[in-house]
Structures are given as C-alpha cells and as structure tokens.
Write an enzyme that holds these catalytic residues in place. Structure first.
Site, PDB file in Angstrom:
ATOM      1  CG  HIS A  74      49.282 -10.489 -15.933  1.00 25.21           C
ATOM      2  ND1 HIS A  74      50.418 -10.166 -16.636  1.00 25.21           N
ATOM      3  CD2 HIS A  74      49.573 -11.654 -15.299  1.00 25.21           C
ATOM      4  CE1 HIS A  74      51.349 -11.089 -16.419  1.00 25.21           C
ATOM      5  NE2 HIS A  74      50.860 -12.001 -15.618  1.00 25.21           N
ATOM      6  CG  ASP A  84      54.041 -14.556 -16.348  1.00 25.85           C
ATOM      7  OD1 ASP A  84      52.961 -13.949 -16.451  1.00 25.85           O
ATOM      8  OD2 ASP A  84      54.803 -14.422 -15.379  1.00 25.85           O
ATOM      9  CD  GLU A 121      50.844 -10.350 -12.382  1.00 22.84           C
ATOM     10  OE1 GLU A 121      50.771 -11.317 -11.624  1.00 22.84           O
ATOM     11  OE2 GLU A 121      51.832 -10.155 -13.125  1.00 22.84           O
ATOM     12  CD  GLU A 122      54.742 -10.099 -14.637  1.00 23.58           C
ATOM     13  OE1 GLU A 122      55.078 -10.180 -13.448  1.00 23.58           O
ATOM     14  OE2 GLU A 122      54.598 -11.093 -15.380  1.00 23.58           O
ATOM     15  CD  GLU A 130      44.728   2.005  -8.699  1.00 20.05           C
ATOM     16  OE1 GLU A 130      43.736   2.751  -8.672  1.00 20.05           O
ATOM     17  OE2 GLU A 130      45.701   2.149  -7.936  1.00 20.05           O
ATOM     18  CG  ASP A 150      49.800 -15.023 -14.306  1.00 22.47           C
ATOM     19  OD1 ASP A 150      50.530 -14.924 -15.296  1.00 22.47           O
ATOM     20  OD2 ASP A 150      50.029 -14.424 -13.241  1.00 22.47           O
ATOM     21  CG  HIS A 250      59.114 -13.186 -14.920  1.00 25.03           C
ATOM     22  ND1 HIS A 250      58.998 -12.731 -13.632  1.00 25.03           N
ATOM     23  CD2 HIS A 250      57.833 -13.321 -15.358  1.00 25.03           C
ATOM     24  CE1 HIS A 250      57.715 -12.603 -13.307  1.00 25.03           C
ATOM     25  NE2 HIS A 250      56.991 -12.967 -14.333  1.00 25.03           N
TER      26      HIS A 250
HETATM   27 ZN   LIG Z   1      52.013 -13.529 -14.858  1.00 30.07          ZN
END
Ligand SMILES: [Zn+2]
Length: 435
Positions: A74, A84, A121-122, A130, A150, A250
């Site tokens: 992603h 990430d 993605e998150e 999709e 990832d 994150h």
């Molecule tokens: Zn990720």
C-alpha cells in the site's frame, strides 16, 4: 469531534486498561492532573470523501502470460509512514528497477509479473479489496502467488515470514541465495534465520503459516485463493518480547531519519528484502513446474487438528480421516510428478493447474456466515475470537470457544467437506469420484 470521559478515582498511576505494554515503564499522570478524578479526552475526526488510486504495472509473461506472480504494497500512511508503508514501497520499486534492467537486456519472464501499489489500505484495505472484487474471476483463476511487502523493514536483524504452507520450500530456497544484512560475508538470510528462529524438531527455519487481516494479503487469501507471502526484516524479537511492533509504529515520528539513524543506516536490510522477494518472485515465475509443495499442507493440517481441544475427542474423527486421505492423495500427487514428461507442455500445464487449484479448494463460498462472508479460507482466516491473527480452522476454534456441541460438530463437518474437496482436486482425472 467526539468527547470521551474516563473516570478514575484517586492515585497517580494510571488504571490498568490505560497502560501500554512496556513492562519496565510505570504509566503515570502528574502535574495538574494529580488531583483530578476524571480526564476528558477529545478526538477530532472529519468524515470526508476522498479519491484514492491503485497503480498497477504488468510485465507480460512469454510462455504463460495468463499466470501471474504479484508483488504489492500500500502507498497511503497514517502520517509520514517512512516504515509503514514506505520501507515496502522502496523495496518494491527497487525490484521493478532491477527487473526493468533485466528486461532491457532481453529477459522475458515465463509467467507474468505484476506490481501493485494500493491506495487506502489503512482505511480498511480499500484499494486491494476493490481491485480484487472487480477482477475476482480473472484473479481467482490466474494468480499463483501474492507477495506482500508493507512494513518491509522495521529492524535489521533477521527476516520474519508469514505464508501459505505450500510456499515454504520456495522461500527457503530464495533465502539461501540472499546475503544477510550487516552480517559477515557468506552468511545468508537463511543462515541467520536458522540461528534466530529455528524449529528444533524439524531443524528448519520457522514460518508462521496463515497471514491474517492486517494488510493487503487479506483479499488474496480470502477471496482470490492464491498462495501468499508476507515478510518483514525485523529486530531481535527474542530480546524485545513485549513489543508487538516497532516502537514508533503509526506515529508522526515515522520519518526518513528514523530509518536512517535507528533502523537500517546503510539500507542493507532493505537490499536483502528486495533480493529475497525478487528472487522468490523469479523462482515462482520461472520454474516450469510450480514450486508449491503440497505435502507441507498435509503435514500442517495434522498439526492443527492435533492442537484442537474438543471436550469429546471423537468429534474430530471425520476430520482426521479426511486429513489422512488428503495426506495419501498428496503423496500420490507428488509421486506422479516424478514420471511426468517435462518436455510436454500440456502435461506440465495439467499438473500446474491442479497445484493452482489446491489453495482455492479451501475457500468456502459462504465464508464464516452471513456477517463474515469474506472470511472464506476454512483453514487460515481470522476467527471471531481473534480477528487480527489467524488460527487454524477458525470456524472450529470459535465453536470450541463458544462451547456449544452442535456448533462444534457442524463446523467440523464443514471443514471435513472442504478437505475432501481439496483431495479430489489432486486426484488423477478419472479417479476423483469417491467409490
Ligand atoms: Zn502498512
């Protein structure tokens, strides 16, 4: 905006359910808050409509263009996302650069290679799901493997891998060909892996079978039915048992200097990840007979069923019988490859199609029920009692947790049905009907 009020009476150490997982840290609040009995936490959210995009590239295969090996990652991040997902994006782009060079020098893959940069993605795996839903018939019929990146690098110690059992041997083969980051010359990713993360009984490196729902592999596992892989170059997890992920996961501290100063100063772990994933993609795209070892599934199924604890052990007998039959059919299938005419492309294609269908045979079209119809893999899917990870036979596991005998027996019957179906896909073409 949402205002949440927590009430806590007295003391200056935070309540147990507010604490993080660091064992040597006392979680306290102080200053003006010391005499406070309630804390107001405000969170500001906006509901907005945004466009997002998947970017897909294909290098067409020369001999089997309708079989795809897919590498994906992603592109969106919660904040700046240097780990990430950018460690994965950098790795994927490096693989495309190298394959592009090879292409200029005349290389043409046997099977098609696909590269996917997913959006959103998150926000719930939006881009990949999709895409999969739109092309499910094509992808379901043609993808051999989806390789997810990832968080490709969150440490520089060894490679931690999750995959379908059938990919085990191809992954080990690739790991033996790639140098281990920051280790002396000659030491491979495989050598380091054996040192750090070995199964002492089998004397093989440990791979976690089953992927889960934490990244874009989810749709490939549960809807496409390909045999998939996810890998992370990580820190010494034995030394940091309390960390479920890297400390700044994150957060807004996921910036370039985090990677450069603390995680992978010379980007050698990124290099090893690119080499490992690239080599594995080529092993999968170039081997005339698909390098998927189905015997690994037979072995793993036995392990999983032995780990299930039902109050009435006889309930599991039909499933054990089905797994024993699967095991025997798998052995015969592997035997058959030894007498195959590898000069005959039709014979190879017949055999490969059976290999390709095996993982698909584990997909239950109904999923785990009306509310979880996307959880189709009967062996590896998140269960209701563990949504993020995967356990073997999630339906049976949940039923055991619920403790209702009829539900347990029903779930065992479903699993048995699909294992028998999987066995039939491996049989000789005139022998698939039960006699
Ligand atoms: Zn990720």
């Amino acid at each position: 905006m949402k205002v949440v009020e927590f009430r806590y009476l007295g003391g200056n150490e935070v309540p147990a359910n507010w604490r993080g997982i660091l064992s040597n840290v006392a979680y306290r609040y102080g200053g003006e808050l010391l005499n406070t009995s309630s804390i107001e936490v405000k969170s500001f959210n906006r509901l907005e409509r945004k466009d997002t995009y998947n970017v897909i590239g294909i290098m067409k295969g020369e001999i089997e263009p309708d079989r795809y090996i897919v590498i994906g990652n992603h592109r969106d991040a919660w904040s700046l996302g240097s780990v990430d997902p950018t460690s994965g994006t950098a790795t994927m782009l490096e693989i495309t650069r190298v394959l592009g060079e090879m292409y200029k020098n005349g290389f043409r893959p046997r099977r098609s290679l696909m590269f996917c940069s997913w959006g959103a993605e998150e926000y719930g795996l939006i881009g990949s799901i999709e895409y999969i839903q739109e092309y499910v018939k094509v992808l379901g019929a043609r993808i051999v493997s989806y390789m997810n990146l990832d968080i490709a690098v969150n440490g520089a110690y060894y490679v931690n891998i999750k995959s379908s059992p059938v990919l085990f041997d191809a992954i080990v083969k690739a790991a033996k060909m790639v140098p281990s980051a920051y280790d002396p010359d000659g030491q491979t990713v495989y050598d380091k892996w054996m040192k750090v993360h070995r199964n002492d009984i089998t004397n093989e490196p440990k791979i976690a079978f089953g992927l889960g729902s934490a990244s874009d592999y989810f749709g490939f596992d549960q809807i496409v039915g390909s045999s998939n892989y996810d890998a992370t170059y990580t820190f010494n997890r034995a030394e940091h048992k309390n960390l479920s992920s890297y400390a700044l996961y994150h957060t807004s501290y996921e910036v370039f200097s985090l990677v450069k100063k603390f995680i992978d100063p010379d980007f050698l772990a990124h290099q090893s990840m690119g080499q490992l994933t690239g080599v594995l993609a080529l092993i999968l795209s170039e081997s005339p007979i698909l390098p998927l070892n189905i015997s690994r599934y037979a072995f793993t199924l036995k392990e999983i069923v032995n780990s299930l604890n039902t109050s009435n052990p006889n309930d599991l007998d039909p499933l054990r019988d089905a797994i024993n039959e699967f095991s025997q059919v798998a052995n015969e299938f592997v035997e058959r490859s030894k007498s195959m005419d590898i000069e005959n492309p039709y014979e190879i294609r017949l055999y490969n199609d059976q290999l390709l269908q095996l993982e698909r045979a584990f997909l239950n079209p109904l999923g785990q029920g009306p509310n979880d119809s996307d959880m189709k893999h009967i062996i590896y899917a998140p269960s209701k009692t563990s949504t993020y990870a995967t356990l073997g036979f999630p339906g049976i596991t949940d039923a055991i947790v619920n403790g209702i005998r009829t539900e347990i027996v029903n779930q065992i019957a479903i699993a048995t049905f699909f294992i028998r179906g999987a066995s039939s896909t491996l049989k000789e073409f005139d022998k698939f009907i039960a006699t």
